[in-house]
Design a protein around this motif. Sequence first.
Motif, mmCIF file in Angstrom:
data_model
loop_
_atom_site.group_PDB
_atom_site.id
_atom_site.type_symbol
_atom_site.label_atom_id
_atom_site.label_comp_id
_atom_site.label_asym_id
_atom_site.label_seq_id
_atom_site.Cartn_x
_atom_site.Cartn_y
_atom_site.Cartn_z
ATOM 1 N N PRO A 299 0.822 -1.215 0.000
ATOM 2 C CA PRO A 299 0.000 0.000 0.000
ATOM 3 C C PRO A 299 0.857 1.267 0.000
ATOM 4 O O PRO A 299 1.986 1.289 0.494
ATOM 5 N N HIS A 300 0.294 2.304 -0.574
ATOM 6 C CA HIS A 300 0.944 3.613 -0.619
ATOM 7 C C HIS A 300 0.652 4.334 0.688
ATOM 8 O O HIS A 300 -0.464 4.285 1.203
ATOM 9 N N TYR A 301 1.666 4.990 1.247
ATOM 10 C CA TYR A 301 1.425 5.769 2.456
ATOM 11 C C TYR A 301 0.416 6.877 2.181
ATOM 12 O O TYR A 301 0.351 7.410 1.071
ATOM 13 N N ASP A 302 -0.339 7.226 3.216
ATOM 14 C CA ASP A 302 -1.297 8.314 3.079
ATOM 15 C C ASP A 302 -0.608 9.666 3.167
ATOM 16 O O ASP A 302 -1.125 10.659 2.657
ATOM 17 N N ASN A 303 0.574 9.710 3.786
ATOM 18 C CA ASN A 303 1.220 11.002 4.040
ATOM 19 C C ASN A 303 2.665 11.087 3.546
ATOM 20 O O ASN A 303 3.374 12.050 3.850
ATOM 21 N N TYR A 304 3.119 10.107 2.800
ATOM 22 C CA TYR A 304 4.423 10.161 2.132
ATOM 23 C C TYR A 304 4.258 9.571 0.735
ATOM 24 O O TYR A 304 3.457 8.650 0.543
ATOM 25 N N ASP A 305 5.016 10.064 -0.203
ATOM 26 C CA ASP A 305 4.917 9.578 -1.582
ATOM 27 C C ASP A 305 5.817 8.361 -1.752
ATOM 28 O O ASP A 305 6.897 8.426 -2.341
ATOM 29 N N ALA A 306 5.370 7.231 -1.196
ATOM 30 C CA ALA A 306 6.138 5.991 -1.242
ATOM 31 C C ALA A 306 5.226 4.826 -0.885
ATOM 32 O O ALA A 306 4.154 5.016 -0.293
ATOM 33 N N ILE A 307 5.650 3.623 -1.261
ATOM 34 C CA ILE A 307 4.920 2.425 -0.866
ATOM 35 C C ILE A 307 5.567 1.837 0.376
ATOM 36 O O ILE A 307 6.745 2.079 0.667
ATOM 37 N N ASN A 308 4.798 1.038 1.113
ATOM 38 C CA ASN A 308 5.305 0.414 2.332
ATOM 39 C C ASN A 308 5.803 -0.998 2.063
ATOM 40 O O ASN A 308 5.129 -1.798 1.424
ATOM 41 N N VAL A 309 7.005 -1.290 2.576
ATOM 42 C CA VAL A 309 7.573 -2.633 2.514
ATOM 43 C C VAL A 309 7.870 -3.058 3.948
ATOM 44 O O VAL A 309 8.674 -2.420 4.629
ATOM 45 N N ASN A 310 7.223 -4.110 4.408
ATOM 46 C CA ASN A 310 7.341 -4.511 5.812
ATOM 47 C C ASN A 310 8.629 -5.263 6.133
ATOM 48 O O ASN A 310 9.107 -5.210 7.256
ATOM 49 N N LYS A 311 9.178 -6.002 5.165
ATOM 50 C CA LYS A 311 10.362 -6.811 5.409
ATOM 51 C C LYS A 311 11.343 -6.624 4.253
ATOM 52 O O LYS A 311 10.939 -6.442 3.106
ATOM 53 N N LEU A 312 12.631 -6.737 4.568
ATOM 54 C CA LEU A 312 13.638 -6.591 3.517
ATOM 55 C C LEU A 312 13.484 -7.664 2.455
ATOM 56 O O LEU A 312 13.723 -7.424 1.274
ATOM 57 N N SER A 313 13.058 -8.861 2.872
ATOM 58 C CA SER A 313 12.881 -9.955 1.918
ATOM 59 C C SER A 313 11.713 -9.699 0.971
ATOM 60 O O SER A 313 11.554 -10.412 -0.016
ATOM 61 N N GLU A 314 10.903 -8.673 1.271
ATOM 62 C CA GLU A 314 9.730 -8.381 0.442
ATOM 63 C C GLU A 314 9.930 -7.167 -0.461
ATOM 64 O O GLU A 314 8.989 -6.715 -1.109
ATOM 65 N N ILE A 315 11.151 -6.636 -0.532
ATOM 66 C CA ILE A 315 11.395 -5.525 -1.463
ATOM 67 C C ILE A 315 11.136 -6.030 -2.881
ATOM 68 O O ILE A 315 11.740 -7.010 -3.317
ATOM 69 N N PRO A 316 10.207 -5.409 -3.612
ATOM 70 C CA PRO A 316 9.843 -5.938 -4.934
ATOM 71 C C PRO A 316 10.942 -5.714 -5.971
ATOM 72 O O PRO A 316 11.604 -4.674 -5.990
ATOM 73 N N CYS A 317 11.091 -6.696 -6.831
ATOM 74 C CA CYS A 317 12.126 -6.620 -7.870
ATOM 75 C C CYS A 317 11.681 -5.765 -9.051
ATOM 76 O O CYS A 317 12.513 -5.318 -9.841
ATOM 77 N N ASP A 318 10.368 -5.546 -9.186
ATOM 78 C CA ASP A 318 9.834 -4.888 -10.375
ATOM 79 C C ASP A 318 9.197 -3.531 -10.062
ATOM 80 O O ASP A 318 8.288 -3.095 -10.750
ATOM 81 N N TYR A 319 9.671 -2.880 -8.998
ATOM 82 C CA TYR A 319 9.149 -1.552 -8.650
ATOM 83 C C TYR A 319 10.308 -0.586 -8.594
ATOM 84 O O TYR A 319 11.280 -0.804 -7.874
ATOM 85 N N ASP A 320 10.213 0.519 -9.344
ATOM 86 C CA ASP A 320 11.317 1.467 -9.432
ATOM 87 C C ASP A 320 11.061 2.765 -8.680
ATOM 88 O O ASP A 320 11.917 3.654 -8.675
ATOM 89 N N GLY A 321 9.892 2.870 -8.041
ATOM 90 C CA GLY A 321 9.573 4.084 -7.300
ATOM 91 C C GLY A 321 10.164 4.087 -5.905
ATOM 92 O O GLY A 321 11.005 3.254 -5.546
#
Length: 202
Positions: free
Chosen positions: A86-108
């Motif tokens: 999900p995208h933060y409501d108050n920052y222009d970024a998506i949330n990643v809960n764990k380092l192992s879950e950093i997406p390989c196909d997202y460049d933002g």
Amino acid sequence: MIGSLNAVGYRDVFPLIKSRQIWISSNNPHQRFRIPDDYDIGVTRVDSDGHKYATIGNIAWFTNIPTEREFPNLALTAQYSSEKYPHYDNYDAINVNKLSEIPCDYDGVMGVPVTFIAKYNPGQFKILGITTGSDAFEASPTKKYINPVRMTGTHKGGSSTNTSAVLLLSEPPEDGAYYAADNVEGFLKVLYKRILIQKNKP
């Protein structure tokens, strides 16, 4: 220096981390520290002389001494989806809960836990800021909440909503505290500090 990983979010420390003037030399959760012999809490080992040792999981070595330690690229295997990240409501970024879950196909821009700093490879990612609600950390919130109130337990002020990354939910979360505010429809979930990062372009 030996210190807590939480120090990454200190006003005097974060700029040095971001500019690579200091870095994490080691963050091994199994490092043992000798403690007083009459101390009984958290003992994980007793040596042959009866000396006691304990581990502290978020302890790290902060240094500016060049070392031979190499920081390999994190292996990115997760796939991005708007439901999972999900995208933060108050920052222009998506949330990643764990380092192992950093997406390989997202460049933002992504918000990751502060434990990221122990794996940080500046050749793979760049650090943009940290979510503290302060411009001094080079990450300014895009929204301020009006009259935020904690809705779980004893109702009290929700000042943390304006100093943290926040998720906007349509339903109350099943666990943990949540908040309401006059200028949002829904429920606010406040997250612990997030380091804002972005993958380097190939």
